[in-house]
Design an enzyme around this catalytic site. Structure first.
Site, PDB file in Angstrom:
ATOM      1  N   ASP A  74       0.811  -1.212   0.000  1.00 10.35           N
ATOM      2  CA  ASP A  74       0.000   0.000   0.000  1.00 10.35           C
ATOM      3  C   ASP A  74       0.848   1.268   0.000  1.00 10.35           C
ATOM      4  OD1 ASP A  74      -2.148  -1.710   0.231  1.00 10.35           O
ATOM      5  OD2 ASP A  74      -3.015  -0.718   1.991  1.00 10.35           O
ATOM      6  N   HIS A 125      -6.169   2.867  -4.430  1.00 11.39           N
ATOM      7  CA  HIS A 125      -6.139   3.061  -2.969  1.00 11.39           C
ATOM      8  C   HIS A 125      -6.559   4.470  -2.585  1.00 11.39           C
ATOM      9  CE1 HIS A 125      -5.261   1.857   1.059  1.00 11.39           C
ATOM     10  NE2 HIS A 125      -4.105   2.503   1.192  1.00 11.39           N
ATOM     11  N   HIS A 129      -5.824   9.259   0.334  1.00 12.24           N
ATOM     12  CA  HIS A 129      -5.752   8.381   1.512  1.00 12.24           C
ATOM     13  C   HIS A 129      -6.645   8.896   2.636  1.00 12.24           C
ATOM     14  CE1 HIS A 129      -3.948   5.551   4.433  1.00 12.24           C
ATOM     15  NE2 HIS A 129      -3.606   4.859   3.348  1.00 12.24           N
ATOM     16  N   HIS A 219       3.574  -2.392   3.100  1.00 12.68           N
ATOM     17  CA  HIS A 219       3.632  -1.034   2.570  1.00 12.68           C
ATOM     18  C   HIS A 219       4.955  -0.799   1.838  1.00 12.68           C
ATOM     19  CE1 HIS A 219       0.527  -0.719   5.662  1.00 12.68           C
ATOM     20  NE2 HIS A 219       0.096   0.369   5.040  1.00 12.68           N
TER      21      HIS A 219
END
Length: 253
Positions: A74, A125, A129, A219
């Site tokens: 991510d 994504h 965020h 990540h």
């Protein structure tokens, strides 16, 4: 010379018949294509298989059963750690899913192209965020469409098969994502690499926490992810030696 039997007559007629069939093919095939004959049928490959349509279930499992695991990353792309991670995955011949943060996509489009060039899959994504739990479907749709547009501008033609909500805070996002052709993507194991706790600890959490069919959350962006890169480099050969396969997430819940 008299033609004495059927075989002789067929031998004489064959060139004429072949020319006729070639002429028929030149006329008939374009006509069939014009009315929508599937390409696979024309090519003799059998009927085309349609990809499964996404639904609103949040998937956290791999495409195949058994000792398989899907690595997902991510918050990238990150100009330092994403290239290092790509080099590690390339060395170990592992394909992963990269869940891309839209602002970072616009800042580093060349890294999105590098991800695609290495054969990895893409996941939306969100643009900034943000926590979408309280957003309306219209707000979510606008954000997801903007993020996908940024990804497509960076890597035209690359499919965006999944959507992952920031913080795992879904709200109305699963239905919206499915309507846009993206399967909501969750996880079964998160090792807390955003802390970061140290490479040895990450390796331990991965080895002890992975279960058959798990999607793993890691990540490559959002901060210094060098520990994650090192942990992935160390754990892949250990898992593979223990009989684990690296897979993609399921395409449908």
């Amino acid at each position: 010379m008299a033609i004495r039997d059927t075989a002789d007559r067929d031998a004489v007629r064959q060139p004429r018949r072949s020319r006729h069939l070639r002429r028929l093919g030149r006329v008939a095939l374009p006509a069939l294509l014009a009315v929508g004959l599937p390409q696979a049928v024309v090519a003799g490959a059998g009927p085309a298989q349609a990809a499964p349509r996404p639904d609103s279930a949040v998937v956290d499992s791999t495409r195949h059963r058994g000792n398989s695991v899907a690595l997902t990353f991510d918050d990238g792309p990150n100009p330092t750690d994403t290239p290092a991670l790509l080099a590690v995955l390339r060395e170990h011949h592992v394909k992963a899913v990269f869940c891309l943060w839209g602002d970072h996509v616009e800042a580093y489009p060349e890294l999105v192209r590098a991800i695609v060039a290495d054969g990895h899959a893409l996941c939306n994504h969100s643009m900034h965020h943000d926590d979408m739990a309280g957003w309306s479907p219209e707000q979510i749709r606008a954000d997801l469409e903007r993020t996908s547009a940024a990804i497509r501008a960076a890597a035209p033609g690359a499919p965006i098969r999944w959507f992952r909500a920031p913080y795992g805070s879904w709200g109305a996002a699963p239905e919206v994502a499915a309507g846009l052709g993206m399967q909501p993507l969750g996880w079964r194991l998160a090792v807390g690499d955003w802390e970061p706790p140290g490479t040895d600890e990450l390796v331990r959490r991965l080895q002890e926490g992975i279960t058959p069919g798990a999607v793993v959350l890691l990540h490559d962006g959002g901060g210094d992810r060098s520990q994650t890169v090192e942990a992935v480099d160390r754990v892949i050969p250990v898992l593979r030696a223990a009989g684990w396969r690296f897979d993609q997430p399921a395409r449908r819940g």
